[in-house]
Design an enzyme around this catalytic site. Structure first.
Site, PDB file in Angstrom:
ATOM      1  N   SER A   1      -1.991   1.606  10.647  1.00 29.52           N
ATOM      2  CA  SER A   1      -0.830   0.948  10.038  1.00 29.52           C
ATOM      3  C   SER A   1       0.416   1.315  10.819  1.00 29.52           C
ATOM      4  O   SER A   1       0.517   2.430  11.362  1.00 29.52           O
ATOM      5  CB  SER A   1      -0.670   1.390   8.582  1.00 29.52           C
ATOM      6  OG  SER A   1       0.564   0.926   8.047  1.00 29.52           O
TER       7      SER A   1
ATOM      8  N   TYR B   1       0.279   7.739   2.372  1.00 27.78           N
ATOM      9  CA  TYR B   1      -0.436   6.666   3.071  1.00 27.78           C
ATOM     10  C   TYR B   1      -0.149   6.728   4.567  1.00 27.78           C
ATOM     11  O   TYR B   1      -1.065   6.610   5.404  1.00 27.78           O
ATOM     12  CB  TYR B   1      -0.002   5.320   2.496  1.00 27.78           C
ATOM     13  CG  TYR B   1      -0.557   4.110   3.210  1.00 27.78           C
ATOM     14  CD1 TYR B   1      -1.833   3.628   2.925  1.00 27.78           C
ATOM     15  CD2 TYR B   1       0.191   3.439   4.171  1.00 27.78           C
ATOM     16  CE1 TYR B   1      -2.350   2.512   3.576  1.00 27.78           C
ATOM     17  CE2 TYR B   1      -0.308   2.316   4.825  1.00 27.78           C
ATOM     18  CZ  TYR B   1      -1.575   1.862   4.523  1.00 27.78           C
ATOM     19  OH  TYR B   1      -2.075   0.764   5.180  1.00 27.78           O
TER      20      TYR B   1
END
Length: 258
Positions: free
Chosen positions: A153, A167
């Site tokens: 990501s 995250y």
């Protein structure tokens, strides 16, 4: 009469024998990737956790177009379920040649000061441990080469402060796994690469409590828009393909320039 060359025959055989597992493939980037790989001649296992209906829709999308696909429910953060998943693929499709580690979860937006160990460990076991275990099981079966793509990501670079620092940290770990593993297995003809999606139009933002997050943040993106799952899937498919045969240990940003 047209006679195929050895190169053409080898290419056809390679296409026929491409067997891919895509984790978290019932929605979003995973579903788009599975559909694209199915269209490119891969036999595909669609891994899912809860939504059997959505997974079956992905299977149907592939099979009605002449492809080969199966769905399998497994929590890939659980080691025994990952082993069962890969054993199922062995039986139904054959030995895996390509793996897309795509599973990833968000929990509601929070600052680190408000996070407890249970939340952090849930993120890490799902977003990190699952990738390690799936890679391990894939490597056991990639005797004559193969390719792995890990979905990271853009948060691994930004850190996602005030929202998803847990995250972001999990995806930073995936970047490190991708680099390290690529060096471990390069001599075996196995390539390991990654993609870092940016703000992509998927359901994951709703999981984090802000379904319209991309609308809010689009002005900060150089291309002035969020991306589509298919745009990420295209990058994944290229990294898996023979066209990327000299690419390993590389992470492609699919972030609209951010």
């Amino acid at each position: 009469m047209v006679i195929a060359t050895n190169q053409e025959l080898n290419k056809a055989m390679t296409t026929i024998n491409k067997i891919a597992v895509v984790s978290g493939a019932s929605r979003g980037i995973g579903a788009a990737t599975a559909k694209l790989l199915g269209a490119q001649g891969y036999a595909v296992c669609i891994n899912y956790l809860h939504n059997r209906i959505a997974a079956d829709e992905v299977v149907k999308h592939i099979t009605v177009r002449g492809g080969r696909a199966v769905a399998y429910q497994a929590d890939v953060s659980c080691e025994s379920q990952v082993v069962d998943l890969f054993n199922f693929v062995d039986k139904e499709l054959g030995a895996i040649t390509h793996l897309v580690n795509n599973v990833g979860i968000l929990l509601p937006q929070a600052k680190l000061i408000d996070m407890d160990a249970q939340r952090i460990n849930t993120i890490l076991s799902t977003n990190v441990t699952s990738y390690f275990i799936c890679c391990r099981e894939a490597l056991k079966r990639m005797q004559t080469g193969g390719a792995i793509v890990n979905v990271s990501s853009g948060a691994a670079r930004s850190g996602s402060p005030n929202e998803y620092i847990d995250y972001a940290a999990s995806k930073g770990a995936i970047d490190t796994l991708t680099k390290g593993l690529s060096l471990e297995v390069a001599a075996q003809g196995i390539r390991v690469n990654g993609v870092r999606p940016g703000f992509i139009h998927t359901d994951i933002h709703a999981d984090g409590g802000e379904p319209n997050r991309i609308t809010r943040l689009s002005p900060q993106i150089p291309l002035q828009r969020g991306g589509s799952p298919k745009e990420v899937a295209t990058a994944i498919a290229w990294l898996l393909s023979d066209e990327a045969s000299y690419v390993t240990g590389t992470i492609i940003d699919v972030t609209g320039g951010k």
